[in-house]
Design an enzyme around this catalytic site. Structure first.
Site, PDB file in Angstrom:
ATOM      1  N   CYS A  35       0.823  -1.216   0.000  1.00  0.00           N
ATOM      2  CA  CYS A  35       0.000   0.000   0.000  1.00  0.00           C
ATOM      3  C   CYS A  35       0.856   1.264   0.000  1.00  0.00           C
ATOM      4  O   CYS A  35       1.420   1.622   1.036  1.00  0.00           O
ATOM      5  CB  CYS A  35      -0.893  -0.052   1.240  1.00  0.00           C
ATOM      6  SG  CYS A  35      -1.741   1.466   1.656  1.00  0.00           S
ATOM      7  N   CYS A  38       0.060   3.878   2.660  1.00  0.00           N
ATOM      8  CA  CYS A  38       0.494   3.422   3.987  1.00  0.00           C
ATOM      9  C   CYS A  38       1.946   3.813   4.225  1.00  0.00           C
ATOM     10  O   CYS A  38       2.307   4.253   5.320  1.00  0.00           O
ATOM     11  CB  CYS A  38       0.340   1.905   4.113  1.00  0.00           C
ATOM     12  SG  CYS A  38      -1.360   1.327   3.940  1.00  0.00           S
TER      13      CYS A  38
END
Length: 110
Positions: A35, A38
Site C-alpha cells: 500500500c 500506507c
C-alpha cells in the site's frame, strides 16, 4: 509485539493485550506492505508516536498477516486509522493524511 522507535507492531495474537487493555488511547494503523499511501503516512505516525509518548500509543497491524483483526473491525481500505479508548474504537479515518490534518482530525479525542 515489536517496537520501531515509539511505533508498535501488533498482530492478531497481541492485539487484545496491547490495544484493548491499554490504559492510554491507541491509534492503530491497519496497513499492508503493498500500500503506497500506507508508506506515505508511516513517517507521520512515527513522529506522532514519539511526540505523544505517555498520552497516546501508536501501533500498526499488517492486514495481510493478521486478517482476523482486520475482519473483526471491518477494515476494507488501507490505510485505515482507528482510535481505541477503553477497549473500543471511538474514531475511524481512512486514507493517508498530513500530520497537520491527522492532528486536526484527532483533536480532542485523546
Amino acid at each position: 509485539m515489536t517496537t520501531t522507535a515509539a511505533l508498535l507492531t501488533v498482530t492478531d495474537a497481541t492485539f487484545a493485550e496491547t490495544v484493548l487493555t491499554s490504559d492510554l488511547p491507541v491509534l492503530v494503523e491497519f496497513t499492508a506492505g503493498w500500500c503506497p499511501p500506507c508508506r506515505m503516512i508511516e513517517p507521520v505516525l512515527h513522529e506522532l508516536a514519539a511526540e505523544q509518548t505517555g498520552h497516546l500509543t501508536v501501533a500498526q497491524l499488517d492486514v495481510d498477516a493478521n486478517p482476523a483483526t482486520a475482519a473483526a473491525y471491518q477494515v476494507l481500505s488501507m490505510p485505515t486509522l482507528m482510535l481505541f479508548r477503553n477497549g473500543a474504537p471511538i474514531h475511524t479515518l481512512v486514507g493517508a493524511r498530513s500530520k497537520r490534518r491527522l492532528l486536526a482530525d484527532l483533536d480532542g479525542l485523546f
